[in-house]
Design an enzyme around this catalytic site. Structure first.
Site, PDB file in Angstrom:
ATOM      1  N   PHE A 164       0.857  -1.185   0.000  1.00  0.00           N
ATOM      2  CA  PHE A 164       0.000   0.000   0.000  1.00  0.00           C
ATOM      3  C   PHE A 164       0.893   1.235   0.000  1.00  0.00           C
ATOM      4  O   PHE A 164       2.066   1.149   0.358  1.00  0.00           O
ATOM      5  CB  PHE A 164      -0.886  -0.003   1.265  1.00  0.00           C
ATOM      6  CG  PHE A 164      -2.348  -0.129   0.988  1.00  0.00           C
ATOM      7  CD1 PHE A 164      -2.846  -1.193   0.266  1.00  0.00           C
ATOM      8  CD2 PHE A 164      -3.248   0.834   1.452  1.00  0.00           C
ATOM      9  CE1 PHE A 164      -4.199  -1.320   0.016  1.00  0.00           C
ATOM     10  CE2 PHE A 164      -4.604   0.719   1.204  1.00  0.00           C
ATOM     11  CZ  PHE A 164      -5.078  -0.351   0.480  1.00  0.00           C
ATOM     12  N   GLN A 181      -8.668  14.459   3.274  1.00  0.00           N
ATOM     13  CA  GLN A 181      -8.005  13.650   2.261  1.00  0.00           C
ATOM     14  C   GLN A 181      -8.861  13.540   1.004  1.00  0.00           C
ATOM     15  O   GLN A 181     -10.028  13.151   1.074  1.00  0.00           O
ATOM     16  CB  GLN A 181      -7.753  12.245   2.805  1.00  0.00           C
ATOM     17  CG  GLN A 181      -7.102  11.346   1.780  1.00  0.00           C
ATOM     18  CD  GLN A 181      -6.469  10.145   2.445  1.00  0.00           C
ATOM     19  OE1 GLN A 181      -7.133   9.164   2.732  1.00  0.00           O
ATOM     20  NE2 GLN A 181      -5.177  10.246   2.726  1.00  0.00           N
ATOM     21  N   HIS A 234      -9.031  11.298  -1.922  1.00  0.00           N
ATOM     22  CA  HIS A 234      -8.496  10.014  -2.368  1.00  0.00           C
ATOM     23  C   HIS A 234      -8.193  10.125  -3.865  1.00  0.00           C
ATOM     24  O   HIS A 234      -9.024  10.592  -4.632  1.00  0.00           O
ATOM     25  CB  HIS A 234      -9.497   8.895  -2.101  1.00  0.00           C
ATOM     26  CG  HIS A 234      -8.914   7.524  -2.245  1.00  0.00           C
ATOM     27  ND1 HIS A 234      -8.543   7.008  -3.464  1.00  0.00           N
ATOM     28  CD2 HIS A 234      -8.625   6.569  -1.325  1.00  0.00           C
ATOM     29  CE1 HIS A 234      -8.047   5.787  -3.278  1.00  0.00           C
ATOM     30  NE2 HIS A 234      -8.089   5.498  -2.000  1.00  0.00           N
ATOM     31  N   LEU A 266     -15.361   4.892  -4.632  1.00  0.00           N
ATOM     32  CA  LEU A 266     -13.934   4.682  -4.525  1.00  0.00           C
ATOM     33  C   LEU A 266     -13.403   3.506  -5.329  1.00  0.00           C
ATOM     34  O   LEU A 266     -14.033   2.470  -5.419  1.00  0.00           O
ATOM     35  CB  LEU A 266     -13.606   4.444  -3.055  1.00  0.00           C
ATOM     36  CG  LEU A 266     -12.201   4.858  -2.697  1.00  0.00           C
ATOM     37  CD1 LEU A 266     -12.088   6.356  -2.818  1.00  0.00           C
ATOM     38  CD2 LEU A 266     -11.891   4.420  -1.299  1.00  0.00           C
ATOM     39  N   GLU A 323      -7.090   1.808  -3.121  1.00  0.00           N
ATOM     40  CA  GLU A 323      -5.643   1.861  -3.296  1.00  0.00           C
ATOM     41  C   GLU A 323      -5.056   0.464  -3.507  1.00  0.00           C
ATOM     42  O   GLU A 323      -3.947   0.316  -4.042  1.00  0.00           O
ATOM     43  CB  GLU A 323      -5.035   2.500  -2.038  1.00  0.00           C
ATOM     44  CG  GLU A 323      -3.573   2.765  -2.138  1.00  0.00           C
ATOM     45  CD  GLU A 323      -3.079   3.644  -0.994  1.00  0.00           C
ATOM     46  OE1 GLU A 323      -3.842   4.521  -0.537  1.00  0.00           O
ATOM     47  OE2 GLU A 323      -1.932   3.446  -0.572  1.00  0.00           O
ATOM     48  N   ARG A 360      -1.179   9.321  -0.386  1.00  0.00           N
ATOM     49  CA  ARG A 360      -2.369   9.720  -1.140  1.00  0.00           C
ATOM     50  C   ARG A 360      -2.375  11.190  -1.535  1.00  0.00           C
ATOM     51  O   ARG A 360      -2.849  11.547  -2.614  1.00  0.00           O
ATOM     52  CB  ARG A 360      -3.625   9.411  -0.319  1.00  0.00           C
ATOM     53  CG  ARG A 360      -3.889   7.929  -0.265  1.00  0.00           C
ATOM     54  CD  ARG A 360      -5.153   7.623   0.499  1.00  0.00           C
ATOM     55  NE  ARG A 360      -5.373   6.182   0.469  1.00  0.00           N
ATOM     56  CZ  ARG A 360      -6.307   5.561   1.171  1.00  0.00           C
ATOM     57  NH1 ARG A 360      -7.105   6.251   1.974  1.00  0.00           N
ATOM     58  NH2 ARG A 360      -6.461   4.266   1.082  1.00  0.00           N
ATOM     59  N   HIS A 411     -12.560  12.083   0.681  1.00  0.00           N
ATOM     60  CA  HIS A 411     -12.633  10.730   1.205  1.00  0.00           C
ATOM     61  C   HIS A 411     -12.595  10.656   2.720  1.00  0.00           C
ATOM     62  O   HIS A 411     -13.338   9.891   3.324  1.00  0.00           O
ATOM     63  CB  HIS A 411     -11.449   9.949   0.626  1.00  0.00           C
ATOM     64  CG  HIS A 411     -11.391   8.519   1.031  1.00  0.00           C
ATOM     65  ND1 HIS A 411     -12.449   7.657   0.833  1.00  0.00           N
ATOM     66  CD2 HIS A 411     -10.408   7.777   1.623  1.00  0.00           C
ATOM     67  CE1 HIS A 411     -12.116   6.445   1.287  1.00  0.00           C
ATOM     68  NE2 HIS A 411     -10.898   6.500   1.771  1.00  0.00           N
ATOM     69  N   ARG A 465      -3.554  10.918   5.782  1.00  0.00           N
ATOM     70  CA  ARG A 465      -3.631   9.547   6.296  1.00  0.00           C
ATOM     71  C   ARG A 465      -3.115   8.550   5.262  1.00  0.00           C
ATOM     72  O   ARG A 465      -3.448   8.636   4.086  1.00  0.00           O
ATOM     73  CB  ARG A 465      -5.077   9.194   6.649  1.00  0.00           C
ATOM     74  CG  ARG A 465      -5.263   7.736   7.047  1.00  0.00           C
ATOM     75  CD  ARG A 465      -6.658   7.421   7.497  1.00  0.00           C
ATOM     76  NE  ARG A 465      -7.640   7.466   6.432  1.00  0.00           N
ATOM     77  CZ  ARG A 465      -7.809   6.525   5.508  1.00  0.00           C
ATOM     78  NH1 ARG A 465      -7.012   5.462   5.463  1.00  0.00           N
ATOM     79  NH2 ARG A 465      -8.754   6.646   4.593  1.00  0.00           N
TER      80      ARG A 465
END
Lengths: 613, 236
Positions: A129, A250, A252, A262, A265, A296, A363, A418
């Protein structure tokens, strides 16, 4: 549980007595309620929706823990990545705690029945990730534990199942209206409404835990459920709690273009590549080392820049492509089945054959209700003296009886940005920890709780009563709640999106003022008592507006670029002036600041460095 | 496009009635979902009652009966539904208001199958170790753990309509089977015995409405047949 009828002069309500109240039944609330119930306390879990409808259900990619099942790993490396990911705004003591707890809590979830994907040796599957490294930035780590791409669903359902086993008392489809305080400002209960019949109820308890999730509905394009309206933030603000770091939202990188839902990721973790209109894999320009697996904020900015500079795809050149077509078919079928479903359903394309149009979407809220590691809500006293402007006194002063966890809280483990896989971890780690703290308090003070003689219920009932009057004299019946919500979402998108500047944010603050004035005059057409969605929307919008205002004011004040807060008029991070948390005080309409915690307990502090991925 | 919604508000109505709405075809794009139409209708008529939350088919709030089939409005395209859409609440449940049904009995049936992992007690308290599970053992959970409790299946099942108080319905039986096949659960025999009854697993008549109704593409019917098979073959 006891209940009695308690009439007031103008509105009837029923009363209940519990040891603790948990408001919100997502992953955080359910983990906390489970721990309290298992410790033998009587817990009331209040949820606006049936628990498995909570937004945790939509989390896709996974939960981070340094299990080292796939690549060598240590919690200290996870700690470093999280602090770097936060652009050094995260509190290092809280991040250290979360990363240390991660392995235990993931194994605990596994024991609760979470159907994690598996490796050949039977252990939990872990994938790569963004922003996750081995040995303090050296190479990519595989740290994100996944149940295919439905990890949130798997965790939420397992936690619900465990709460069934434990016998937690659930108030489903009950909307929390306001916190109740006694004369000493101790939070001693909550006023709620049964959405099915509009009946009011008061639950009294020594401890109230807010776990109400995010508020992404302040933006027009967002990945959030429609229920994410910041109700806990609104309630907290109404009793004078400041909100922390609200400028950090955030975006995304990979929302479905034009829609917002979404694309996890995990797609990039499994090898997906971002391409612009020239078919160029552009991330190499922005993050030469890790490319698609940068954090991100970095990837979202890269996409926005590609589009802004004219290299976007499609007729309007307003998105980029996320290409999975080179991945083996079985990886998409087994590791990303939910993503494939979303593409087939909403775009009519199969990612096995065609790339996915994506653009950043709102997000996650990094800010929220300030808390300490135990989830206790912090309310630093505001210095009234003008000479003390910009300072607070007693920075760790807590509000008695009030806790907050999960996305609605700011502990702060995410700082200015984050990392993927850390939100599911945050909710279960701090859900369990807050419950432990409440449990210890209850055990120390085992005297049965009774309703305080003096409390502030009448003005709460008055606030609610406004929506029971069809046409107040001042009402503007031409206006409506939905139109006001849309105006708010539009103005937030124009002024507080991926790229920000002083002029547009000032316009947003002014526009929000005008929107608040509209809201003060609006009335609702529907006066029925059974599932009155218009009234609920009005109450939610009041919470959203207070969140939007805190966001715009905090963002306007912060004259630097850090993490998700990118200003084109102040495009560098400024540690000298801004390595500090903002606190927006709603009633004074003032932003104050407090220092970032740089004192982890077991690891040497991480000194801010330039972020390179 | 004409949208005919079966409405009912117990404050005013003694029985449900059909209300017709019109939406200009030019306002409906190829990718417009039914939920978006309902949201627009609610702008016209704020009293229209329906649940929704995630808007992407993962939370299960917005099950409803559209042109005779159960579906989730948020992942159902509007255009292919035709010029005239008939929408009513999920069948087989008491209606609270408009498209909102009382699912208490559905949730109770779910709770009754003890839908929680019961692993080895000593292992369960040991947080130093994972329960190991091979990819093949894990694959047995595929097709069950994706259930979102939307009730589209149970609401399409005649056996559930006749005896919702006795017959657990496809969703609860799917959950029962999910824990029967989970290699980590040690209460398999108890679970099989609990469902070994003419009004439980064997009340399923294999009509397969559940499977055709599932918006997540799951096959509760097959899971129930597997459960029956395991009951018949359980060690005595």
């Amino acid at each position: 549980m006891n209940s009695t009828e308690q009439p007031t002069s103008f509105l009837d309500y029923q009363e209940f007595f519990f040891d603790a109240i948990v408001i919100g039944a997502g992953g955080a609330g359910m983990r906390a309620a489970l721990a309290l119930q298992q410790d033998g306390h009587q817990v009331a879990m209040v949820s606006k929706v049936f628990p498995t409808r909570s937004h945790t259900v939509a989390a896709q990619g996974g939960i981070n823990a340094a299990l080292a099942n796939v690549s060598d790993d240590q919690w200290q490396w996870h700690m470093y990545d999280t602090i770097k990911g936060s652009d050094y705004l995260g509190d290092q003591d809280a991040i250290e705690f979360m990363c240390q707890e991660a392995s235990h809590i993931v194994r605990e979830l596994e024991h609760f029945g979470v159907p994690f994907s598996r490796l050949e040796n039977g252990k939990i599957y872990q994938r790569a990730f963004g922003g996750q490294s081995q040995n303090y930035g050296e190479s990519q780590a595989k740290r994100t534990c996944a149940a295919a791409d439905r990890t949130g669903h798997a965790i939420l359902h397992s936690l619900y199942q465990q709460n069934i086993a434990a016998g937690t008392e659930m108030f489903d489809e009950h909307f929390a209206l306001d916190l109740i305080q006694d004369e000493q400002d101790r939070v001693c209960g909550v006023l709620i409404q049964d959405l099915q019949n509009s009946k009011l109820k008061v639950i009294w308890a020594q401890h109230t835990l807010l776990a109400t999730g995010g508020a992404g509905q302040i933006f027009r394009t967002n990945s959030n459920a429609s229920i994410n309206t910041g109700d806990g933030l609104g309630m907290a603000q109404r009793i004078g709690v400041p909100l922390q770091d609200m400028e950090f939202w955030q975006f995304h990188p990979t929302g479905v273009a034009g829609k917002g839902m979404l694309i996890s990721e995990a797609t990039r973790g499994e090898g997906g590549i971002l391409r612009n209109a020239e078919n160029e894999p552009f991330m190499i320009k922005y993050a030469p080392k890790v490319k698609e697996l940068a954090s991100r904020d970095v990837v979202a900015r890269a996409i926005a820049i590609e589009v802004e500079e004219g290299r976007g795809c499609g007729a309007n050149k307003d998105y980029v492509l996320l290409d999975l077509t080179h991945l083996p078919t079985d990886v998409i079928e087994n590791r990303l089945p939910g993503i494939r479903d979303i593409c087939l359903t909403f775009l009519g394309l199969d990612p096995i054959d065609k790339p996915i149009p994506v653009f950043p979407t709102c997000h996650y809220m990094m800010g929220g209700i300030p808390t300490n590691i135990n989830g206790q809500v912090i309310q630093p006293d505001i210095a009234i003296d003008k000479n003390l402007h910009g300072t607070t006194i007693e920075p760790q002063k807590t509000i008695s009886g009030l806790y907050a966890i999960g996305e609605c809280a700011c502990v702060s483990v995410h700082g200015a940005n984050r990392l993927g896989g850390n939100s599911l971890l945050d909710i279960v780690v701090f859900g369990r920890q807050a419950a432990r703290h409440i449990s210890a308090q209850l055990q120390q003070n085992s005297i049965p709780f009774s309703r305080p003689q003096q409390h502030t219920l009448s003005h709460l009932l008055e606030r609610y009563q406004r929506w029971l009057t069809a046409e107040p004299e001042t009402a503007n019946t031409q206006d409506n709640v939905n139109a006001i919500k849309q105006a708010m979402q539009k103005t937030m998108e124009q002024g507080c999106s991926v790229f920000r500047d002083h002029t547009r944010m000032q316009q947003t603050v002014d526009a929000l003022q005008a929107i608040e004035e509209r809201f003060a005059k609006v009335s609702i057409a529907d006066q029925s008592q059974i599932f009155n969605f218009e009234r609920t929307s009005a109450l939610e919008l009041e919470n959203l507006l207070s969140v939007a205002k805190a966001t715009a004011c905090s963002a306007l004040a912060r004259t630097e670029s850090r993490g998700a807060h990118t200003r084109i008029d102040h495009n560098e991070r400024d540690d000298q002036d801004w390595l500090k948390h903002s606190l927006y005080y709603p009633q004074q309409d003032t932003v104050l600041y407090k220092p970032v915690n740089m004192q982890p307990k077991q690891h040497a502090p991480f000194i801010p460095q330039k972020r390179v991925y | 496009m004409q949208v005919i919604i079966e409405r009912f508000n117990p404050e005013n109505d003694s029985q449900p009635y059909a209300q017709s709405y019109h939406i200009d075809d030019t306002e409906i794009a190829d990718d417009t979902m039914l939920l978006e139409l309902l949201q627009r209708l609610r702008e016209q008529d704020p009293s229209l009652g329906f649940r929704s939350s995630c808007q992407e088919g993962v939370c299960g709030s917005d099950g409803m009966n559209v042109n005779g089939s159960n579906c989730l409005s948020c992942i159902t395209l509007a255009k292919p539904l035709g010029e005239k859409i008939h929408i009513r609440a999920l069948p087989g449940f008491p209606i609270i208001k408009d498209l909102i049904v009382d699912m208490s009995i559905f949730y109770q049936q779910y709770r009754d199958v003890k839908p929680f992992l019961q692993g080895d007690a000593a292992l369960q308290t040991n947080l130093e170790q994972e329960f190991l599970q091979s990819p093949q053992e894990r694959a047995k959970l595929d097709g069950s753990v994706e259930c979102i409790l939307c009730a589209c299946c149970s609401s399409s099942c005649p056996s559930f309509w006749w005896n919702p108080d006795l017959f657990p319905g496809p969703a609860a039986l799917l959950a029962a089977n999910r824990f029967v096949v989970d290699s980590r659960d040690i209460t398999t025999i108890d679970r099989l015995e609990q469902q070994d009854s003419a009004v439980k697993a064997f009340r399923c008549r294999n009509i397969q409405n559940c499977t055709s109704a599932c918006p997540k593409g799951l096959n509760p019917s097959r899971a129930i047949q597997a459960l029956k098979h395991a009951i018949v073959n359980k060690p005595t």
